[in-house]
Design an enzyme around this catalytic site. Structure first.
Site, short mmCIF file in Angstrom:
data_model
loop_
_atom_site.label_atom_id
_atom_site.label_comp_id
_atom_site.label_asym_id
_atom_site.label_seq_id
_atom_site.Cartn_x
_atom_site.Cartn_y
_atom_site.Cartn_z
N ASP A 159 -2.49 -1.07 5.76
CA ASP A 159 -2.89 -0.49 7.05
C ASP A 159 -4.37 -0.16 7.16
O ASP A 159 -4.87 0.10 8.24
CB ASP A 159 -2.10 0.81 7.31
CG ASP A 159 -2.52 1.93 6.37
OD1 ASP A 159 -3.05 2.94 6.84
OD2 ASP A 159 -2.32 1.78 5.15
N ASP A 174 -0.20 4.94 1.25
CA ASP A 174 -0.39 5.88 2.35
C ASP A 174 -0.28 5.22 3.71
O ASP A 174 -0.99 4.24 4.00
CB ASP A 174 -1.76 6.57 2.20
CG ASP A 174 -1.82 7.40 0.93
OD1 ASP A 174 -0.93 8.24 0.74
OD2 ASP A 174 -2.75 7.20 0.13
N ASP A 231 0.86 -1.17 0.00
CA ASP A 231 0.00 0.00 0.00
C ASP A 231 0.91 1.24 0.00
O ASP A 231 2.11 1.13 0.28
CB ASP A 231 -0.88 -0.04 1.25
CG ASP A 231 -1.77 1.17 1.38
OD1 ASP A 231 -2.38 1.58 0.37
OD2 ASP A 231 -1.85 1.72 2.49
#
Length: 266
Positions: free
Chosen positions: A216, A19, A17
């Protein structure tokens, strides 16, 4: 831990991922360790990929500079390789987009369109700026963008977004995945990062057990359940922490490099 170390030896490709995984969303900070990780993985012959809710337009230059082998974008709806060859292309049906627009209007919500190479807004407001500017900067305002472009994902966005519920005639076509207090991703019902990653694996002849994922947030949930090894960042959403195989440190504390070393991949 012994089983995890054993499984790690079978990993052939790792997806990240962006961000708050590769970089801090609010500040743009990306540690030098991320560059070391990508170069080390390349030297070991382990493939890399980006798996993001952003579209390719929104993959910032410093991420592209890492030279990943694959880009799974728009939560799996648009997938390309490093040479920009399209592996998977799954825009929302035009009638679904029209129905979404009618519903969003009826609930007084603004919206964001994700094309393959642009992100545009229905208007520019304080609510939209607060959510979108940290990710994309100021967006162009093109409320009828869908009339001339394929749409891979939409976002609802308003100061009452947490009250919105899809009507039945749309709930069997799309789903909403929260990424911000004032906004949800609106993606195809079966669309997810896991779907996009599965298309990459199929093109390579790899199995889910040979993939590792770092993430996340809630749009990583299907990917974490997909197979292989899933690593959550320390600041992850509780639902992600609950299903992760391993939890690592934060971006600022070189969480990705630490995890790969602990799991003896690097």
């Amino acid at each position: 831990m012994e089983n995890l170390l054993s499984s790690a030896q079978d990993i052939k490709i790792i997806f990240f991922d962006i961000d708050d995984t590769l970089r801090v969303k609010d500040t743009g900070y990306m540690p030098e360790s991320v560059h070391r990780v990508f170069e080390a993985l390349r030297q070991k012959g382990i493939l890399t990929g980006i798996a993001t809710g952003r579209n390719y337009y929104g993959v910032i230059p410093e991420i592209k500079a890492l030279k990943p082998d694959f880009f799974v974008t728009a939560n799996g709806a648009y997938v390309i390789d490093k040479d920009h060859e399209v592996i998977y292309n799954n825009p929302l049906p035009k009638q679904t987009v029209e129905s979404l627009l009618a519903w969003l209007s009826s609930v007084d919500s603004d919206y964001i369109f994700y094309g393959s190479d642009n992100v545009v807004a229905s208007k520019w407001s304080e609510v939209i700026q607060a959510a979108m500017a940290p990710v994309y900067g100021k967006l162009d305002v093109i409320p009828d963008y869908h009339q001339t472009h394929d749409i891979y994902q939409m976002l609802s966005i308003s100061d009452h977004d947490d009250t919105l519920v899809l009507p039945d005639d749309l709930a069997d076509k799309v789903r909403m995945v929260r990424w911000h207090p004032n906004s949800c991703d609106i993606v195809a019902l079966n669309g997810s990062k896991a779907d996009g990653v599965s298309r990459v694996l199929a093109s390579l002849g790899l199995s889910p057990e040979q993939v590792m994922n770092f993430g996340d947030e809630l749009n990583d949930l299907e990917l974490f359940k997909f197979g292989g090894i899933s690593v959550a960042m320390k600041v992850s959403h509780p639902d992600i922490l609950a299903v992760a195989d391993y939890v690592t440190d934060t971006v600022e504390n070189d969480g990705i490099e630490k995890a790969l070393k602990t799991l003896a991949i690097l």
